[in-house]
Design a protein around this motif. Structure first.
Motif, PDB file in Angstrom:
ATOM      1  N   TYR A  96      41.935  58.376  21.564  1.00 29.84           N
ATOM      2  CA  TYR A  96      40.453  58.551  21.280  1.00 29.84           C
ATOM      3  C   TYR A  96      40.145  59.543  20.204  1.00 29.84           C
ATOM      4  CZ  TYR A  96      40.943  62.933  24.023  1.00 29.84           C
ATOM      5  OH  TYR A  96      41.434  64.148  24.450  1.00 29.84           O
ATOM      6  N   TYR A  97      41.020  60.631  19.836  1.00 30.87           N
ATOM      7  CA  TYR A  97      40.795  61.670  19.129  1.00 30.87           C
ATOM      8  C   TYR A  97      41.077  60.872  17.557  1.00 30.87           C
ATOM      9  CZ  TYR A  97      41.101  66.292  16.683  1.00 30.87           C
ATOM     10  OH  TYR A  97      40.864  67.291  16.083  1.00 30.87           O
ATOM     11  N   TYR A  99      40.549  57.796  16.919  1.00 27.09           N
ATOM     12  CA  TYR A  99      39.289  56.936  16.694  1.00 27.09           C
ATOM     13  C   TYR A  99      38.212  57.791  16.325  1.00 27.09           C
ATOM     14  CZ  TYR A  99      42.337  53.005  17.964  1.00 27.09           C
ATOM     15  OH  TYR A  99      43.148  52.153  17.748  1.00 27.09           O
ATOM     16  N   MET A 100      38.089  58.775  16.788  1.00 28.61           N
ATOM     17  CA  MET A 100      36.749  59.782  16.830  1.00 28.61           C
ATOM     18  C   MET A 100      36.641  60.043  15.270  1.00 28.61           C
ATOM     19  SD  MET A 100      35.662  61.957  19.913  1.00 28.61           S
ATOM     20  CE  MET A 100      37.127  62.963  19.815  1.00 28.61           C
ATOM     21  N   ARG A 104      34.393  58.452  12.628  1.00 24.26           N
ATOM     22  CA  ARG A 104      33.026  59.351  11.983  1.00 24.26           C
ATOM     23  C   ARG A 104      33.264  59.258  10.282  1.00 24.26           C
ATOM     24  NH1 ARG A 104      34.148  64.038   9.190  1.00 24.26           N
ATOM     25  NH2 ARG A 104      32.208  65.484   8.950  1.00 24.26           N
ATOM     26  N   ILE A 162      36.182  68.294  18.379  1.00 29.02           N
ATOM     27  CA  ILE A 162      35.522  67.075  19.093  1.00 29.02           C
ATOM     28  C   ILE A 162      33.856  67.170  18.981  1.00 29.02           C
ATOM     29  CG2 ILE A 162      35.139  65.674  21.280  1.00 29.02           C
ATOM     30  CD1 ILE A 162      38.163  66.303  21.576  1.00 29.02           C
ATOM     31  N   ILE A 165      32.717  66.890  15.444  1.00 32.32           N
ATOM     32  CA  ILE A 165      32.553  65.438  14.796  1.00 32.32           C
ATOM     33  C   ILE A 165      31.332  64.659  15.353  1.00 32.32           C
ATOM     34  CG2 ILE A 165      33.586  63.261  15.292  1.00 32.32           C
ATOM     35  CD1 ILE A 165      36.398  64.537  15.823  1.00 32.32           C
ATOM     36  N   PHE A 166      30.825  64.877  16.413  1.00 33.08           N
ATOM     37  CA  PHE A 166      29.530  64.381  16.847  1.00 33.08           C
ATOM     38  C   PHE A 166      28.376  65.003  16.196  1.00 33.08           C
ATOM     39  CE2 PHE A 166      32.532  62.790  20.380  1.00 33.08           C
ATOM     40  CZ  PHE A 166      32.413  61.505  20.442  1.00 33.08           C
TER      41      PHE A 166
END
Length: 185
Positions: A96-97, A99-100, A104, A162, A165-166
């Motif tokens: 998941y890290y 892909y994030m 992004r 994390i 990133i968002f």
């Protein structure tokens, strides 16, 4: 765009940072794991120094150019995605890290191209974007030098990266929408 505007000192540092993928590739593919880790960590530290210097020089020497607005974040993204990909393939970071970070960067790059085409100029990076890249880079650096992943400093930086990133993706979307709406007014 004249050659002077493209090949100034700050853009040259960004270009050097972009080329750091070559020694990083060599390190990941030609050394044992420990030597590769420390070699790539040293390359990352050098990249961070050139990133700080190119931003400082661009402002101090009035060398901010459209080309610089493209190559600076591109150099950051290429090197970080390369390191993230290799750490992912080695099983060193969670799926998941990986892909994030990649999603992004692809969304920002794609959105940046679309916005640039419509506006005729590149949206400059900002402190939130820089903080995100820094948090990701330091997280990767801690992984490369084998910091305990249950340690408080690692966990704080990891979760901060994390969140950023968002936040940075949302910030970029808001900036792009504002810039596009101002152009239509």
């Amino acid at each position: 765009m004249s050659g002077k505007k493209i090949f100034n000192s700050s853009n040259s540092l960004s270009f050097i940072r972009l080329l750091l993928v070559i020694p990083a590739w060599f390190a990941f593919n030609n050394f044992d794991e420990n030597l590769a880790r420390y070699s790539v960590a040293a390359i990352g530290i050098f990249a961070a120094i050139t990133d700080i210097l190119d931003g400082y020089l661009a402002r101090k020497l009035n060398q901010i150019t459209e080309f610089g607005k493209v190559i600076d974040p591109l150099a950051d993204k290429v090197l970080i995605v390369f390191v993230v990909l290799n750490l992912f393939l080695l099983g060193e970071i969670p799926d998941y890290y990986f892909y994030m970070i990649v999603v992004r960067d692809v969304l920002i790059l794609t959105g940046g191209l679309i916005v640039s085409k419509k506006l005729g100029k590149v949206l400059p990076s900002d402190y939130i974007g820089k903080a995100t890249v820094l948090a990701i880079a330091f997280t990767l650096l801690m992984i490369l030098i084998n910091i305990d992943r249950q340690s408080t400093p690692y966990l704080i930086l990891y979760y901060l990266s994390i969140i950023l990133i968002f936040v940075s993706l949302g910030n970029y979307i808001i900036k792009a929408i504002k810039a596009l709406s101002q152009k239509t007014q």
